[in-house]
Design a protein around this motif. Sequence first.
Motif, short mmCIF file in Angstrom:
data_model
loop_
_atom_site.label_atom_id
_atom_site.label_comp_id
_atom_site.label_asym_id
_atom_site.label_seq_id
_atom_site.Cartn_x
_atom_site.Cartn_y
_atom_site.Cartn_z
N ARG A 121 0.83 -1.20 0.00
CA ARG A 121 0.00 0.00 0.00
C ARG A 121 0.87 1.26 0.00
O ARG A 121 1.80 1.40 0.78
CB ARG A 121 -0.90 0.00 1.25
CG ARG A 121 -1.92 1.13 1.29
CD ARG A 121 -2.90 0.88 2.42
NE ARG A 121 -2.28 0.98 3.72
CZ ARG A 121 -2.36 2.06 4.51
NH1 ARG A 121 -3.05 3.11 4.11
NH2 ARG A 121 -1.80 2.07 5.69
N GLY A 122 0.56 2.19 -0.89
CA GLY A 122 1.28 3.46 -0.95
C GLY A 122 2.49 3.45 -1.85
O GLY A 122 3.18 4.47 -1.98
N ALA A 123 2.78 2.33 -2.53
CA ALA A 123 3.98 2.23 -3.35
C ALA A 123 3.99 3.28 -4.47
O ALA A 123 5.00 3.97 -4.69
CB ALA A 123 4.10 0.82 -3.93
N LYS A 124 2.88 3.40 -5.18
CA LYS A 124 2.82 4.35 -6.29
C LYS A 124 2.94 5.79 -5.80
O LYS A 124 3.54 6.64 -6.47
CB LYS A 124 1.52 4.16 -7.07
CG LYS A 124 1.43 2.82 -7.78
CD LYS A 124 0.11 2.66 -8.52
CE LYS A 124 0.01 1.29 -9.19
NZ LYS A 124 -1.29 1.10 -9.89
N ARG A 125 2.40 6.04 -4.62
CA ARG A 125 2.50 7.40 -4.07
C ARG A 125 3.93 7.72 -3.65
O ARG A 125 4.37 8.87 -3.72
CB ARG A 125 1.52 7.57 -2.91
CG ARG A 125 0.07 7.77 -3.36
CD ARG A 125 -0.93 7.68 -2.22
NE ARG A 125 -1.13 6.30 -1.80
CZ ARG A 125 -1.99 5.94 -0.84
NH1 ARG A 125 -2.69 6.87 -0.21
NH2 ARG A 125 -2.14 4.67 -0.53
N VAL A 126 4.68 6.71 -3.20
CA VAL A 126 6.09 6.92 -2.86
C VAL A 126 6.87 7.29 -4.13
O VAL A 126 7.73 8.19 -4.11
CB VAL A 126 6.69 5.68 -2.19
CG1 VAL A 126 8.21 5.81 -2.07
CG2 VAL A 126 6.09 5.46 -0.82
N ILE A 127 6.58 6.60 -5.24
CA ILE A 127 7.23 6.94 -6.51
C ILE A 127 6.91 8.38 -6.90
O ILE A 127 7.80 9.15 -7.30
CB ILE A 127 6.76 5.98 -7.62
CG1 ILE A 127 7.16 4.54 -7.28
CG2 ILE A 127 7.35 6.39 -8.97
CD1 ILE A 127 6.60 3.51 -8.25
N PHE A 128 5.64 8.76 -6.76
CA PHE A 128 5.24 10.13 -7.10
C PHE A 128 5.95 11.15 -6.21
O PHE A 128 6.42 12.19 -6.69
CB PHE A 128 3.72 10.26 -6.94
CG PHE A 128 3.21 11.66 -7.13
CD1 PHE A 128 3.15 12.23 -8.39
CD2 PHE A 128 2.79 12.41 -6.04
CE1 PHE A 128 2.69 13.54 -8.56
CE2 PHE A 128 2.33 13.70 -6.19
CZ PHE A 128 2.28 14.27 -7.46
#
Length: 484
Positions: A260-267
């Motif tokens: 959870r939150g992986a894509k937001r960490v990339i962003f």
Amino acid sequence: MKKVLTAMLPLMALLSTFPAAVSAAAGGGGEQLDLTNHLVGFTALVVFIVAYGFVMAEEFTHLRKSKPVLLAAGIIWAMIAAVYAHHGLPHAAEQAVRHNILEYAELFLFLLVAMTYINAMDERLVFDALRAWLVRSGFSYRKLFWFTGVLAFFISPVADNLTTALLMCAVVLAVGRDNPRFVTIACINIVVAANAGGAFSPFGDITTLMVWQKGIVDFQTFFLLFVPSVVNWVIPAAVMHFAVPDEQPPASGEVVTMKRGAKRVIFLFLCTIATAVSFHNFLHLPPMVGMMTGLAYLKLFGYYLKKTFDQRAAYKRRKTDLNQLELGDVVPFDVFKNIARAEWDTLMFFYGVILCVGGLGLIGYLALTSEVMYVEWGATQANVMVGILSAIVDNIPVMFAVLTMQPDMSMGQWLLVTLTAGVGGSLLSIGSAAGVALMGQARGLYTFFSHLRWTPVIALGYAASILVHFWVNDSQFSIPPLLP
């Protein structure tokens, strides 16, 4: 320890009694001793060479590279300080070492944030998910050869070339472990691609980062090296293509779900890069200020993940066994664990190298080297040699030495030395962190001598990239750098 220090005092006193000429320090207004013909100068040079010998032998001795250079830095600066104190300049060495520490601090804080984000993405299984997708994609060996090369080339400008190489090597090993020939050639291709990709971005390599932070080349100007970098990788890859087995590896059904939150960490990582660039270009602040601001983004997002983490609610929502819950609903995010997992040995190594080279610069050796390379040889020959040296010695001390010398060169020549220092390490497996790491990861399959067999082809790409740089960036050779 007290006995050792006591025993060293007579030696330090003896060293400080040797004569030295005093000359004005360039641009500093202080006094600088010329110690190039002094016993301290000779001793410092020997200490640095011995320490770096241990660094180069790390693969065989298993002695972490930071240890010898940290010791060497302390010895070199202790000797310098003793001589300066003897000549009535007790604070001159202190001011010089503080200047070097300031440069290191900017590099350290920048890299710490970058490493933390990379570790956060690794912990959120971003890289594992990418690896699993590549493994089950069903590519042939030749397609995988090119696909891992392309990814290595385009990921390394954002992440570092070491992380990129390790990720791509994991894919190659997972798919082709039963085909040693493919693994060997693919690893060589990954090292060349990762180093070439890092050469045209301020974030791609430590050397490009140092040039950008020094303010010599602005952010967008680095991208003028894109075409030469492509040439540097594509030419060896095109030749190696015919040595890659034209076969189909067995497919795998492995699936990895990101937390959870992986894509937001990339962003947030992309936002952090944008912040660092904006702070440097528009506010004229060191890039590390923007990076540290970006660390706050990750820490605040980590706080959000913790506050919204509810294992019991997740269990009720999924109505299944806890072991099968969505990753990230079970494992809370801890940003400080990602900070702790930074490459501390590498960060300490940078400290030792910067202080060692800074000490040799204060002694006067870098001025002599600059005179020989950039005046007698000429900037082009000197910058080409920087790349060749980077294949033998790590490119970090070489580039830091060039930045410390700060020879009078055009923007085109500064871009040339940035290119050669970045891609020159591909000539030998020990010439870059990516190569050294892959020798350990693919032990017995990717070796020094297996890489050496392809060095002539890699050297062809190296020479071609230099010629292409002179061709496509001809206008830059009449433009002065941002800083004199």
